[in-house]
Write a protein that holds these residues in place. Structure first.
Motif, mmCIF file in Angstrom:
data_model
loop_
_atom_site.group_PDB
_atom_site.id
_atom_site.type_symbol
_atom_site.label_atom_id
_atom_site.label_comp_id
_atom_site.label_asym_id
_atom_site.label_seq_id
_atom_site.Cartn_x
_atom_site.Cartn_y
_atom_site.Cartn_z
ATOM 1 N N HIS A 1 -9.805 0.853 -2.643
ATOM 2 C CA HIS A 1 -9.696 2.214 -2.115
ATOM 3 C C HIS A 1 -10.515 3.129 -3.023
ATOM 4 O O HIS A 1 -10.436 3.002 -4.247
ATOM 5 N N LYS B 1 -0.745 4.288 0.279
ATOM 6 C CA LYS B 1 -1.696 5.345 0.635
ATOM 7 C C LYS B 1 -1.337 6.042 1.951
ATOM 8 O O LYS B 1 -1.717 7.177 2.163
ATOM 9 N N PHE B 2 -0.699 5.344 2.840
ATOM 10 C CA PHE B 2 -0.249 5.935 4.107
ATOM 11 C C PHE B 2 -1.353 6.676 4.853
ATOM 12 O O PHE B 2 -1.196 7.847 5.204
ATOM 13 N N CYS B 3 -2.463 6.009 5.079
ATOM 14 C CA CYS B 3 -3.458 6.547 6.007
ATOM 15 C C CYS B 3 -2.735 6.690 7.346
ATOM 16 O O CYS B 3 -1.928 5.817 7.713
ATOM 17 N N VAL C 1 -0.117 -0.997 7.500
ATOM 18 C CA VAL C 1 0.058 -1.853 6.318
ATOM 19 C C VAL C 1 1.179 -1.380 5.376
ATOM 20 O O VAL C 1 1.970 -2.197 4.906
ATOM 21 N N PRO C 2 1.300 -0.060 5.096
ATOM 22 C CA PRO C 2 2.403 0.343 4.205
ATOM 23 C C PRO C 2 3.778 -0.041 4.757
ATOM 24 O O PRO C 2 4.723 -0.223 3.985
ATOM 25 N N ARG D 1 -7.055 10.347 3.962
ATOM 26 C CA ARG D 1 -7.805 9.385 3.158
ATOM 27 C C ARG D 1 -7.958 9.787 1.690
ATOM 28 O O ARG D 1 -8.467 9.020 0.881
ATOM 29 N N GLN E 1 -14.225 4.822 6.320
ATOM 30 C CA GLN E 1 -13.578 5.059 7.625
ATOM 31 C C GLN E 1 -14.302 6.068 8.505
ATOM 32 O O GLN E 1 -14.419 5.876 9.702
ATOM 33 N N TYR F 1 -3.271 6.263 10.370
ATOM 34 C CA TYR F 1 -3.451 5.333 11.489
ATOM 35 C C TYR F 1 -2.875 3.947 11.192
ATOM 36 O O TYR F 1 -2.853 3.082 12.066
ATOM 37 N N CYS F 2 -2.437 3.695 9.961
ATOM 38 C CA CYS F 2 -2.342 2.303 9.483
ATOM 39 C C CYS F 2 -0.905 1.792 9.339
ATOM 40 O O CYS F 2 -0.017 2.490 8.854
ATOM 41 N N CYS G 1 0.832 -1.198 0.000
ATOM 42 C CA CYS G 1 0.000 0.000 0.000
ATOM 43 C C CYS G 1 0.869 1.252 0.000
ATOM 44 O O CYS G 1 1.823 1.344 0.769
ATOM 45 N N ASN H 1 -4.915 -2.936 -1.826
ATOM 46 C CA ASN H 1 -5.592 -1.952 -2.684
ATOM 47 C C ASN H 1 -5.818 -2.636 -4.012
ATOM 48 O O ASN H 1 -5.191 -2.308 -5.009
#
Ligand code: SAH
Ligand code: SF4
Ligand code: F3S
Length: 454
Positions: A246, A165-167, A172-173, A285, A273, A169-170, A163, A208
């Motif tokens: 996404h 996207k670098f939300c 995953v990246p 987002r 979200q 809170y996340c 990912c 994604n």
């Protein structure tokens, strides 16, 4: 300290977290089979235990340590040996060194991009080494894993990983790395094998998934919609799904495919979200409530009966009562067929973890309850609105009662019914009763026993 078994004969892979972890778990299973190990019978001790972990929320990450403790305690053997424990998945990637320091019973730590190297690691662990591999190697693991060999009526196929996207809170990246698409030819080949071993439905997976891009056999660039259109030509495949998408990568082509490709099921998991633009901006987002709703309008125009699903976080730092009320209003307005909701969990190293105005746990609890009540209302209403519909159900497994079966409607609802059918059949069912979580149906008379049209 018990001595780890030098050469394991049986294994168990336990996967936590998302469907992509479930997919990785299946591939590890196939890899261990190819090494001559066999799955430990249910309830039996395994010589090798792979904990395929999830790091998304604090509780998920803590589970790995309690699991290790339980395995060590319960499985002390008379000869003083202990099972070989390997930690895989996203906790391995994020906290590999910490695991090795905190849990001496763990002999191997392997990240989600390195598990194709499990056999070499096993050989080293057998000699008494403790081995960590959390590389993200340039040569994709998929090239070296054994071919797919087993499946039920439904199968997962990871098409995209990582990912960008670098939300805020996340994790995953950080745990899965940058967005990478698997090549078209490899995916078509894997899909053919899955169908060949019995899959009637394939769910394309990616953190994604709708960012997937590749070149088809003619060398032309295509997106996920192009891949779906080509998969839809595979004989014996009946259904295609994909998750998770996404909003930013929801292309015109993919939306159009929902109206044009009959095998693409009318279901879209499109996490939003929050229903507050202020919070969405703080989450990074890259969509607003309005742009999200307009997107849903376009999807519904292409496929009016589409079932929508989403993810929600309550208690993101700075979330006010008004922000939260806007989220509940959004849920009521959209009418989700289902949705997942989570209390915000600060993850070390993410920007949101150090934002001011962290929300008190009791406020989060109360908001989560109210949000889930809204989701349940919507889900119940969606199921009620399905009553009287006649639809195709893909038979997935036996139900709890004798003669009962469980399958999925096109809208991903669980449907219970009785009749003479087999796993993998597509049958026509009239939906007759609806609860919040599942429906009951009756086999349409002409559909008894037959596979039925897709
Ligand atoms: N790539 C997907 C799924 C990511 S993880 C997507 O973007 O939609 C699945 C869900 O976990 C997210 O959608 C989000 O709702 C939730 N989540 C992620 N990080 C979280 C955190 N720190 N606290 C609480 N929920 C979180
Ligand atoms: Fe996490 Fe956001 Fe990427 Fe989803 S899009 S995996 S929530 S960073
Ligand atoms: Fe969890 Fe990793 Fe999936 S953190 S949700 S297992 S990508």
């Amino acid at each position: 300290m018990p001595i780890p078994l030098p050469s394991p004969r049986t294994y168990r892979v336990k996967s936590f977290g998302c469907q992509m972890n479930a997919y990785d778990g299946e591939r590890m299973t196939e890899l261990l089979d190819a090494q001559g190990l066999s799955p430990a019978p249910e309830g039996d001790e395994a010589d090798l235990v792979v904990l395929n972990t999830c790091h998304i929320r604090e509780r998920a990450a803590e589970k790995v340590y309690s699991d290790i403790g339980r395995i060590v305690k319960d499985w002390g053997r008379q000869d003083g040996s202990a099972p070989l424990i390997a930690v895989a998945g996203c906790v391995a990637q994020a906290e590999g060194d910490e695991i090795m320091a905190r849990a001496p019973a763990v002999r191997m730590v392997v990240g989600p991009q390195a598990y194709h190297r499990l056999p070499e690691m096993l050989a080293r662990a057998a000699k008494g080494e403790r081995v960590t591999d959390t590389d993200m190697p340039a040569i994709p693991k998929f090239d070296t894993l054994p071919q797919r060999r087993r499946t039920g009526a439904t199968a997962f196929l990871t098409v995209q990983e990582g990912c960008d996207k670098f939300c805020t809170y996340c994790v995953v990246p950080y745990t899965r790395g940058a967005e990478v698409s698997r090549p078209y030819a490899a995916l078509m080949e894997e899909a053919r094998r899955l169908v060949g071993s019995g899959a009637r439905e394939i769910t394309l997976l990616g953190q994604n998934v709708n960012a997937w891009a590749g070149d088809n056999d003619a060398g032309n660039p295509i997106g996920l919609d192009g891949l779906i259109r080509d998969l839809a030509k595979l004989p014996d495949l009946a259904r295609i799904r994909y998750t998770t998408s996404h909003p930013t990568d929801m292309t015109d082509g993919l939306i159009a495919a929902h109206g044009e490709v009959e095998m693409l099921m009318p279901f879209l998991h499109l996490p939003v979200q929050s229903g507050s633009d202020r919070i969405l901006a703080a989450m990074n987002r890259s969509h607003t409530v309005d742009s999200y709703l307009k997107l849903l309008d376009r999807v519904r125009a292409a496929r009016p009966d589409i079932a929508l699903s989403g993810d929600f976080i309550v208690g993101f730092p700075g979330e006010s009562d008004e922000d939260f009320a806007a989220t509940v209003a959004l849920i009521d307005a959209v009418g989700y067929a289902q949705a997942f909701s989570f209390k915000y969990s600060p993850r070390p190293g993410t920007p949101a973890a150090t934002m001011p105005d962290q929300i008190a746990p009791e406020v989060m609890d109360e908001r989560l309850q109210r949000l889930q009540a809204a989701v349940n209302r919507g889900q119940y209403a969606f199921n009620q609105a399905s009553l009287g519909r006649r639809c195709q159900v893909l038979v997935e497994r036996h139900g709890k009662l004798p003669g009962q079966w469980l399958g999925k409607s096109p809208w991903l609802q669980s449907v219970h019914f009785f009749g003479e059918v087999a796993i993998g059949d597509l049958v026509t069912v009239d939906l007759t009763e609806a609860g919040a979580n599942s429906l009951k149906g009756v086999l349409a008379p002409s559909a008894q026993g037959g596979p039925g049209p897709a």
